[in-house]
Design an enzyme around this catalytic site. Structure first.
Site, PDB file in Angstrom:
ATOM      1  N   CYS A  62      12.113   3.635  -9.680  1.00  0.00           N
ATOM      2  CA  CYS A  62      12.420   2.305 -10.238  1.00  0.00           C
ATOM      3  C   CYS A  62      12.422   2.326 -11.760  1.00  0.00           C
ATOM      4  O   CYS A  62      13.184   1.599 -12.394  1.00  0.00           O
ATOM      5  CB  CYS A  62      11.443   1.262  -9.711  1.00  0.00           C
ATOM      6  SG  CYS A  62      11.775   0.846  -7.989  1.00  0.00           S
ATOM      7  N   CYS A 118      12.641  -0.507  -3.090  1.00  0.00           N
ATOM      8  CA  CYS A 118      11.581  -1.251  -3.789  1.00  0.00           C
ATOM      9  C   CYS A 118      12.099  -2.612  -4.258  1.00  0.00           C
ATOM     10  O   CYS A 118      13.305  -2.811  -4.440  1.00  0.00           O
ATOM     11  CB  CYS A 118      11.089  -0.473  -4.994  1.00  0.00           C
ATOM     12  SG  CYS A 118      10.195   1.036  -4.595  1.00  0.00           S
ATOM     13  N   GLU A 121      11.967  -4.051  -7.163  1.00  0.00           N
ATOM     14  CA  GLU A 121      12.681  -4.029  -8.444  1.00  0.00           C
ATOM     15  C   GLU A 121      14.139  -3.632  -8.253  1.00  0.00           C
ATOM     16  O   GLU A 121      15.047  -4.203  -8.841  1.00  0.00           O
ATOM     17  CB  GLU A 121      12.082  -2.987  -9.403  1.00  0.00           C
ATOM     18  CG  GLU A 121      10.626  -3.085  -9.692  1.00  0.00           C
ATOM     19  CD  GLU A 121       9.737  -2.398  -8.666  1.00  0.00           C
ATOM     20  OE1 GLU A 121       9.877  -2.692  -7.471  1.00  0.00           O
ATOM     21  OE2 GLU A 121       8.894  -1.600  -9.075  1.00  0.00           O
ATOM     22  N   ASN A 128      10.645  -5.758  -1.573  1.00  0.00           N
ATOM     23  CA  ASN A 128      10.806  -4.428  -0.971  1.00  0.00           C
ATOM     24  C   ASN A 128      11.293  -4.572   0.470  1.00  0.00           C
ATOM     25  O   ASN A 128      10.931  -5.505   1.188  1.00  0.00           O
ATOM     26  CB  ASN A 128       9.536  -3.585  -1.083  1.00  0.00           C
ATOM     27  CG  ASN A 128       8.295  -4.228  -0.532  1.00  0.00           C
ATOM     28  OD1 ASN A 128       8.158  -5.444  -0.534  1.00  0.00           O
ATOM     29  ND2 ASN A 128       7.362  -3.422  -0.054  1.00  0.00           N
ATOM     30  N   ILE A 129      12.143  -3.630   0.845  1.00  0.00           N
ATOM     31  CA  ILE A 129      12.744  -3.634   2.182  1.00  0.00           C
ATOM     32  C   ILE A 129      12.577  -2.231   2.753  1.00  0.00           C
ATOM     33  O   ILE A 129      13.185  -1.277   2.250  1.00  0.00           O
ATOM     34  CB  ILE A 129      14.243  -4.015   2.113  1.00  0.00           C
ATOM     35  CG1 ILE A 129      14.422  -5.374   1.408  1.00  0.00           C
ATOM     36  CG2 ILE A 129      14.854  -4.051   3.524  1.00  0.00           C
ATOM     37  CD1 ILE A 129      15.862  -5.716   1.060  1.00  0.00           C
ATOM     38  N   GLU A 130      11.725  -2.117   3.759  1.00  0.00           N
ATOM     39  CA  GLU A 130      11.414  -0.793   4.316  1.00  0.00           C
ATOM     40  C   GLU A 130      12.313  -0.468   5.507  1.00  0.00           C
ATOM     41  O   GLU A 130      13.070  -1.311   5.994  1.00  0.00           O
ATOM     42  CB  GLU A 130       9.932  -0.759   4.713  1.00  0.00           C
ATOM     43  CG  GLU A 130       9.034  -0.961   3.491  1.00  0.00           C
ATOM     44  CD  GLU A 130       7.560  -0.812   3.777  1.00  0.00           C
ATOM     45  OE1 GLU A 130       7.155  -0.813   4.967  1.00  0.00           O
ATOM     46  OE2 GLU A 130       6.798  -0.696   2.791  1.00  0.00           O
ATOM     47  N   CYS A 186       7.191   2.657  -9.400  1.00  0.00           N
ATOM     48  CA  CYS A 186       7.381   4.082  -9.102  1.00  0.00           C
ATOM     49  C   CYS A 186       8.396   4.701 -10.079  1.00  0.00           C
ATOM     50  O   CYS A 186       9.120   4.002 -10.787  1.00  0.00           O
ATOM     51  CB  CYS A 186       7.847   4.265  -7.652  1.00  0.00           C
ATOM     52  SG  CYS A 186       9.566   3.830  -7.355  1.00  0.00           S
TER      53      CYS A 186
HETATM   54  N1  THU Z   1       7.016  -0.713  -3.826  1.00  0.00           N
HETATM   55  C1  THU Z   1       7.799  -1.590  -4.523  1.00  0.00           C
HETATM   56  O1  THU Z   1       8.597  -2.341  -3.936  1.00  0.00           O
HETATM   57  N2  THU Z   1       7.687  -1.610  -5.863  1.00  0.00           N
HETATM   58  C2  THU Z   1       6.779  -0.911  -6.592  1.00  0.00           C
HETATM   59  O2  THU Z   1       6.729  -1.041  -7.818  1.00  0.00           O
HETATM   60  C3  THU Z   1       5.850  -0.001  -5.903  1.00  0.00           C
HETATM   61  C4  THU Z   1       6.120   0.223  -4.466  1.00  0.00           C
HETATM   62  C5  THU Z   1       7.084  -0.744  -2.361  1.00  0.00           C
HETATM   63  C6  THU Z   1       7.757   0.422  -1.681  1.00  0.00           C
HETATM   64  C7  THU Z   1       7.133   0.370  -0.302  1.00  0.00           C
HETATM   65  O3  THU Z   1       7.819  -0.572   0.493  1.00  0.00           O
HETATM   66  C8  THU Z   1       5.730  -0.169  -0.549  1.00  0.00           C
HETATM   67  O4  THU Z   1       5.771  -0.768  -1.838  1.00  0.00           O
HETATM   68  C9  THU Z   1       4.653   0.874  -0.496  1.00  0.00           C
HETATM   69  O5  THU Z   1       4.932   1.947  -1.317  1.00  0.00           O
END
Ligand code: THU
Length: 131
Positions: A91, A53, A55, A42-44, A88
């Site tokens: 995804c 996310c 995935e 994941n990259i925020e 989520c």
């Molecule tokens: N996130 C994912 O990368 N994959 C998931 O299946 C659930 C959520 C990440 C998004 C965000 O960076 C962090 O988790 C919190 O929601």
């Protein structure tokens, strides 16, 4: 198929996560039929809605390298959750679009508790263009 190796790969991918806001790191590994693995994390972003996310990072990497759903053996997602992580809705839509319905998804946590599910069961009654 070596599920244990796939979980290892997703755990390695998770170490690359850029999650300074949620502090919740997620890793994803896509195992290809030729044995290669594509990792994603994941990259925020400070503009939260731009977050990608794990995935989707892995799947977008895959497509951008010219690799398609027909080359995929399985996909694994791992997060530090009590139960195996559940992806989520966004995804799930992307997995339903870019993977075959029968492709196996392994949802896991850091204790390696794992849930196996098919893509088609992740998104029942999804929107279909042919409707
Ligand atoms: N996130 C994912 O990368 N994959 C998931 O299946 C659930 C959520 C990440 C998004 C965000 O960076 C962090 O988790 C919190 O929601």
């Amino acid at each position: 198929m070596d599920v244990s190796r796939l979980i290892d790969e997703a755990i390695i991918a998770r170490t690359m996560a850029y999650a300074p806001y949620s502090k919740f790191k997620v890793g994803c590994a896509i195992l290809l039929k030729n044995g290669k693995v594509i990792r994603g994390c994941n990259i925020e972003n400070k503009s939260y809605g731009l977050t990608n996310c794990a995935e989707r990072t892995a799947l977008f990497k895959m497509i951008s390298e010219g690799i398609t759903k027909y080359d995929v053996e399985a996909l694994c997602i791992v997060g530090d959750t009590k139960e195996p992580i559940t992806p989520c809705g966004a995804c799930r839509e992307v997995m339903a679009e870019l993977l075959l319905p029968d492709t196996l998804i392994y949802l896991a946590n850091m204790e390696r508790d794992t849930l196996e599910i098919k893509v088609s069961d992740l998104l029942p009654l999804s929107f279909k263009l042919e409707n």
